[in-house]
Design an enzyme around this catalytic site. Structure first.
Site, short mmCIF file in Angstrom:
data_model
loop_
_atom_site.label_atom_id
_atom_site.label_comp_id
_atom_site.label_asym_id
_atom_site.label_seq_id
_atom_site.Cartn_x
_atom_site.Cartn_y
_atom_site.Cartn_z
N CYS A 133 43.10 43.40 48.73
CA CYS A 133 42.06 42.97 47.95
C CYS A 133 41.98 41.34 48.30
O CYS A 133 42.62 40.33 47.83
CB CYS A 133 42.19 42.92 46.38
SG CYS A 133 41.17 41.90 45.48
N CYS A 136 41.04 38.94 45.06
CA CYS A 136 42.31 38.60 44.61
C CYS A 136 43.14 37.62 45.41
O CYS A 136 43.74 36.60 44.78
CB CYS A 136 43.09 39.66 44.10
SG CYS A 136 42.24 41.24 43.86
N ASP A 137 43.48 37.92 46.52
CA ASP A 137 44.74 37.25 47.22
C ASP A 137 44.45 36.33 48.52
O ASP A 137 45.04 35.75 48.86
CB ASP A 137 45.51 38.16 47.97
CG ASP A 137 46.09 39.21 46.92
OD1 ASP A 137 46.26 38.83 45.77
OD2 ASP A 137 46.42 40.46 47.23
#
Ligand code: NAP
Length: 316
Positions: A133, A136-137
């Site tokens: 992701c 997200c990261d």
């Protein structure tokens, strides 16, 4: 007993909830491990109709949830682990130990990211360099080199997103042409921060002395050469696996595990009162808007089916 239980809170599940709630069926939605589904980890959704400037995935899902709640949808959080769908009363058992009973069930459990299964991937997954992701990261890899693995729209989207933070993105693909749509592929090729590693099959994620990712080892399928691509972050974007394990074979699947609806239907299954919607059964389109469309279809089918049952609920 519930009239209808909806499993999943992605576009399919929430659209089914909006429709069944508006039909006064008082739906119960069971949210699994990723409330909001895959779109909650998508940065910008540019192709959902009605948003000329695009919309971020989280906002879209939050709005759908509010819309479903507005018409009386009830939500509960549980991970369904087993299901007995054979009789007139469908029974679902959650990881909480609760058993849920319903006349009808809409399975909209979606799909999860596929992993490579190569050495180092599991060891460094989540926090040590390997992730699925970028939204997200991605920000953790500011000014660092990263790789994205895959050749589809997801890989292209992740690679483009990561160029905002990282020093360099290498897109590793096992063939010599992208599967991604032309518009996404063109954006990738035009982006100076993205380098292509064609014909390259990932063999291992290599760690530094602290156990964090330092490189991806790849093998060129044409030359047989093995090389390392420096990467502090390894973003795996090679497609998805449908979430069907709780069904334990109760419904037919194709060779990739996608639920197969009954003949000539997108959402009706061979078990009366059981319907499917979205990525759990759609291996072809897998779009937010098609999932929403299937959720709508499943809800209307449920409404009609319940009305035909011996003791119909009040629908109106
Ligand atoms: P996908 O289209 O199935 O692509 C998966 C990619 O991963 C393929 O390029 C495949 O290679 C590669 N791959 C699969 N297994 C692999 C392995 N073991 N090792 C190395 N590479 C492997 O999946 P997706 O990109 O997640 O897209 C899914 C659907 O969502 C598509 O319909 C897509 O259009 C849609 N989507 C749309 C958008 C958008 O419109 N912005 C964004 C994301 C996703 P091969 O090409 O060689 O098979």
């Amino acid at each position: 007993m519930e009239n209808v239980i909806i499993l999943g809170t992605g576009c399919a599940g929430l659209t089914a909830a909006i429709y069944t709630a508006r039909a006064n069926l008082n739906p119960l939605v069971i949210e699994g491990s990723q409330p909001g589904g895959q779109l909650t980890t998508t940065s910008e959704v540019e192709n959902f109709p009605g948003f000329p400037e695009g919309v971020d995935g989280f906002s879209l899902m939050d709005n759908l949830r509010k819309q479903a709640a507005r018409f009386g949808t009830r939500f509960t959080n549980d991970l369904i682990e087993s299901a007995d769908l054979s009789g007139p009363v469908k029974q679902l058992v959650g990881s909480s130990g609760n058993t849920y009973e319903a006349q009808s069930v809409i399975i909209a459990t979606g799909a999860r990211p596929r992993l490579l299964g190569i050495p180092g991937e599991k060891e460094m997954f989540g926090g040590k360099g390997v992730t699925t992701c970028a939204t997200c990261d991605g920000a953790f890899y500011r000014d660092m080199p990263v790789v994205v693995i895959g050749g589809g729209d997801s890989a292209a989207e992740e690679a483009l997103f990561l160029t905002r933070f990282t020093s360099k993105v290498t897109l590793v693909h096992r063939r010599d042409e992208l599967r991604a749509s032309k518009i996404m592929a063109d954006r990738v090729f035009e982006n100076e921060k993205i380098e292509m590693a064609w014909n390259s099959v990932p063999e291992a994620v290599l760690a530094d002395e602290s156990g964090l990712a330092r490189a991806l080892q790849v093998k060129n399928v044409k030359s047989g050469d093995v090389s390392e691509i420096e990467a502090k972050g390894v973003f795996v974007a090679i497609g998805h696996v449908p979430n069907t394990s709780f069904l334990e074979g109760a419904l037919p699947t194709d060779e990739n595990g996608y639920l197969v609806p009954a003949d000539n239907s997108q959402v009706i299954t061979e078990i009366p009162g059981v319907y499917v919607a979205g990525d759990v059964s759609d291996h072809k389109f897998r779009q937010a808007i098609t999932a929403a469309g299937m959720g709508c279809q499943a809800a209307i089918e449920v409404e009609r089916w319940l009305a035909e049952q011996p003791q119909p609920v009040e629908v109106g």
